[in-house]
Scaffold this active site. Structure first.
Site, mmCIF file in Angstrom:
data_model
loop_
_atom_site.group_PDB
_atom_site.id
_atom_site.type_symbol
_atom_site.label_atom_id
_atom_site.label_comp_id
_atom_site.label_asym_id
_atom_site.label_seq_id
_atom_site.Cartn_x
_atom_site.Cartn_y
_atom_site.Cartn_z
ATOM 1 N N CYS A 1 0.864 -1.179 0.000
ATOM 2 C CA CYS A 1 0.000 0.000 0.000
ATOM 3 C C CYS A 1 0.904 1.233 0.000
ATOM 4 C CB CYS A 1 -0.883 -0.042 1.243
ATOM 5 S SG CYS A 1 -1.918 1.398 1.427
ATOM 6 N N CYS B 1 -2.988 15.225 2.643
ATOM 7 C CA CYS B 1 -4.095 15.130 1.691
ATOM 8 C C CYS B 1 -4.964 16.370 1.819
ATOM 9 C CB CYS B 1 -4.930 13.880 1.974
ATOM 10 S SG CYS B 1 -6.147 13.528 0.678
ATOM 11 N N CYS C 1 -11.457 14.349 4.350
ATOM 12 C CA CYS C 1 -12.499 13.394 4.732
ATOM 13 C C CYS C 1 -12.549 13.329 6.267
ATOM 14 C CB CYS C 1 -12.226 12.015 4.131
ATOM 15 S SG CYS C 1 -12.231 12.055 2.323
ATOM 16 N N CYS D 1 -10.735 10.396 8.361
ATOM 17 C CA CYS D 1 -9.413 9.965 7.907
ATOM 18 C C CYS D 1 -8.329 10.713 8.674
ATOM 19 C CB CYS D 1 -9.282 10.234 6.408
ATOM 20 S SG CYS D 1 -7.637 9.840 5.773
#
Ligand code: SAH
Length: 366
Positions: free
Chosen positions: A105, A112, A116, A119
């Protein structure tokens, strides 16, 4: 003059690089094999390259991976790294072994921008896109470090862009890295074994479908716009109906038997009722999907709770009864904070306390 980091070049870039120094195109595939298949970073070890070309390469190029800032092995075999970037930031990469595969991953951005609500990467805000060599370096380093374990079942067979960042907001660098994942002279992965996960950046989804027939995962998480606006705020720009239409366009371009992955995080009392399952069934009508129910990975002050095992199973049963293939994602590496964004968050917090608000810098094995 800054040296070119060959780790960041796809085959065409390498052909262009060699053509610019009056060398033949076949050097590109030789270099790709040395770098990505044999894990060699020292030009002197490249035995099918003449001493004079080796010297030329030393002068103008390098194969320079990221620094290893943290390297942790979980009791379940999950191995997690924080790799340090030149600018002092860190990114996360996780290897997850399963019976029939080894999934890496990887991250696509530092932090980011999508914000969200559930998250932990979102809490760090957005710093910048990763360059192609920083994306490829994660795979290069992980394969080398796993090889060094000399144990069976420690090979990367799948790559998922589900680490930090939104891959489709770093489109150019991500697709170039994918070129190398799929290239037979490099990692040679099949397109079904490379997954791009997106919160739904629609224009980039359309572009991706023209460039690579890779697996796409959509972070849906809600069935109605009011809730999805809250959980995945990019929904305000690209609402569910438009997202579903883009999914249909994407799937229309893919091979007929392929399926779209739908990611759905299970948040207790928020999106996990039977009614939500029924709405999901309606929403996905006519699209060939594989649903991944993800138990919420809790972190400090998240404000959310993981759905109970019963709630997750009931939700899964409902979807299965209507013929939708639904799997519950296993939580892995709990003892090492392997969930996205958690380890960098902790390392950063700790260094911040120690260094009195100086931005943490990652050093080798620190
Ligand atoms: N930005 C991309 C990829 C990164 S996140 C995307 O949104 O798809 C990979 C997956 O993990 C996404 O489905 C994301 O919504 C989910 N995720 C993020 N935080 C989580 C958490 N705390 N618990 C469970 N899943 C989470």
């Amino acid at each position: 003059m800054e040296k070119t980091n060959l780790l960041g070049l796809n085959r065409q870039d390498l052909v262009d690089f060699f053509s610019a120094i009056d060398e033949k195109a076949f050097r590109a595939t030789q270099l790709m094999k040395w770098i990505h298949q044999l894990g060699v970073s020292d030009f002197a070890e490249m035995t099918n390259i003449s001493k004079s070309l080796q010297q030329k390469l030393v002068d103008i190029a390098e194969i320079r991976p990221l620094e290893i800032a943290v390297d942790q092995l979980s009791s379940d075999g999950t191995r997690k790294w924080v790799f340090g970037l030149n600018d002092g930031n860190g990114i996360e990469t996780v290897f997850i072994p399963e019976d029939d595969r080894g999934t890496l991953c990887i991250s696509s951005q530092v932090g980011c921008a999508l914000d969200c609500s559930f998250c932990s990467t979102a809490r760090q805000g957005f710093s910048r896109n990763l360059t192609t060599d920083e994306i490829l370096s994660q795979v290069w380093l992980a394969s080398r470090l796993l090889d060094e374990e000399k144990k069976p079942g420690r090979k990367i067979t799948n790559i998922v862009l589900m680490g930090m960042g939104e891959p489709l907001l770093n489109y150019d660098n991500v697709v170039k890295a994918i070129d190398v994942f799929l290239d037979d002279f490099a990692y040679g992965l099949s397109k079904r074994r490379v997954t791009v996960s997106t919160a739904g950046v629609l224009p980039a989804m359309d572009r991706l479908s023209e460039r690579h027939d890779v697996q796409l995962a959509i972070s849906l998480h809600a069935t109605r716009d009011d809730l999805r606006n809250e959980l995945v705020p990019i929904n305000k720009k690209y609402p569910i109906e438009e997202l579903m239409n883009a999914c249909k366009r994407f799937m229309a371009r893919r091979s007929p038997r392929s399926r779209l992955t739908i990611e759905y995080v299970m948040l207790s009392g928020v999106n996990d009722s039977i009614q939500h399952a029924e709405e999901l069934i309606q929403l996905l009508d006519g699209i060939s999907v594989l649903i991944n129910l993800i138990p919420f990975n809790p972190f400090e002050n998240s404000g959310y709770k993981t759905s109970s095992n019963n709630a997750v199973r009931r939700f899964q049963d409902k979807l299965m009864q209507s013929g939708l293939t639904t799997v519950i994602r296993k939580t892995r590496g709990d003892d090492i904070d392997a969930a996205c964004g958690q380890l960098v968050g902790k390392v950063a917090d700790k260094s911040r306390r120690q260094q009195k608000f100086i931005k943490p810098r990652f050093g080798m094995n620190s």
